[in-house]
Design a protein around this motif. Sequence first.
Motif, PDB file in Angstrom:
ATOM      1  N   GLN A 134       0.830  -1.206   0.000  1.00 57.52           N
ATOM      2  CA  GLN A 134       0.000   0.000   0.000  1.00 57.52           C
ATOM      3  C   GLN A 134       0.862   1.253   0.000  1.00 57.52           C
ATOM      4  O   GLN A 134       0.562   2.228  -0.704  1.00 57.52           O
TER       5      GLN A 134
ATOM      6  N   ASP B   8       0.945   4.138  -2.756  1.00 53.66           N
ATOM      7  CA  ASP B   8       0.777   5.549  -2.410  1.00 53.66           C
ATOM      8  C   ASP B   8       1.950   6.373  -2.912  1.00 53.66           C
ATOM      9  O   ASP B   8       1.774   7.507  -3.391  1.00 53.66           O
TER      10      ASP B   8
ATOM     11  N   THR C 207       6.679  11.005   2.381  1.00 55.00           N
ATOM     12  CA  THR C 207       6.729   9.575   2.068  1.00 55.00           C
ATOM     13  C   THR C 207       7.664   8.850   3.019  1.00 55.00           C
ATOM     14  O   THR C 207       7.372   7.739   3.482  1.00 55.00           O
TER      15      THR C 207
END
Length: 492
Positions: free
Chosen positions: A50, A54, A94
Amino acid sequence: MSHGPERRGIHVDQSELLCTKGCGFYGNVAWQGLCSKCWREEYQQTRHKQMQDDHALAERLQMEEEAAYANNHQGAAQSQPAIAPFSKFEERKTKEKSRKVNTVTKFFTPSARTPPKKDSVPGEAQSTPSPSVSRKPLETDRTTREFIDFLKTLKPGREIFKQCQAFTESMACKRDLGADELSECVQDFYQNLSERLQTHYKGSSERVEIVMDEVERYMMTRLYDEVFCPETTDDEKKDLAVQKRIRALHWVTIEMLCVPVDEEIPEVSDNVVKAITDVIEMDSKRVPRDKLNCITRCSKHIFNAIKTTKKEAASADDFLPTLIYIILKANPPRLQSNIQYITRFCNPSRLMSGEDGYYFTNLCCAVAFIEKLDGQSLNLSAEVFELHMSGQASPQRPQAAPSPPSSAAFSEMNERLDLLTGLGVRQERVVEGARRLESDLIDWRDGVEHKVQDVLERFPLEMHPPASSAIDTDNVENDLLPPPLQPQLFAG
């Protein structure tokens, strides 16, 4: 008792209790049939995928924004300073997101542990304390003292306490995280600390388990209020649904479940009561291991009840229906919340193997069976099952055949009935005598009052004022005294 089709709705093959990946450990319904180890691996892979998705999405959106920005403005050189900070911001965001997976590793490095401690000790710990720290319940203080006393006997005890204290304090700032994220943080801490202890004790698993049990007791006693049934989950809703379901199944009899237990035997009845008490007591415990111990004691009482009834060792096919019956009779409070709490925060090695893991897996299967219970499981038609659930019908419990007149039980029953009849007659006599005594007392009181009034009327009391006289008026020698000493009479 038949062992054929009557058990088709309750029988669970023992292989179904194991992890679906075939690792040999016990699985869990909450983990989709996986053990805690395989579930964490699946969860981490899903989280990693995931985050990659993203990250890819963020890069694609950034590229599209850069292209749109370049098309709208001819001066590309002037646009770069504005885009560069945005690019760095996205990259930093991130990295922050990917760092959440390894939240616990920072507690094992001095650079990550020391700064928060310096900041929190003097001021911040007093300004924004954790609710559990501010309340300081007696149980938490006692557990902390016991944990410190236990660590005094260990060489790395001081370091273990620092790591546990720092972790529990950091968890107070993560109350907004979901239950799975909180569980992941705790399980990561368990795993890292266990690996360090394995290295220190050179593979002594028994010693490591003892230390980990004390670590779990200290940590979860302090974190209980924050992580048990958190607001970010629907645990409370599931608790109410299970309680309502069990109340609706109050009509289910021991014969419908094919439970090999005879509650007419005093020893069996005593074990059944103890099993019910233990499974209810589970909710009062704060440590996952203590809750597991309640489940284990309950299960052992069930095995004792079955063994006493059948005069032989109990089997797994006997245990599960009896456990279902105990849960239906007990209707334990917050059952789903307790199961989820154990699943999320218990030392994973206890759920993967051993008797604790076996009994806990059976408890999860029993709850899942109750939630899906239908007429076929109880050898009833769908129509009859719905009538029972709606309260329009109730099962006729089988009555025991009357004992022959010559039996000792029948004779004793007749003697007790005669004794009760005699006691009833004697009670009526006592009540009648009490009524007569009450009437006689009333008549005696009225008679005494009448006589006293008659005497007062015949001999009324007359009060005469006393005559005034001088002191020593009866003394005949008063005249012989000199004048100053002679008594004189003064009028009132």
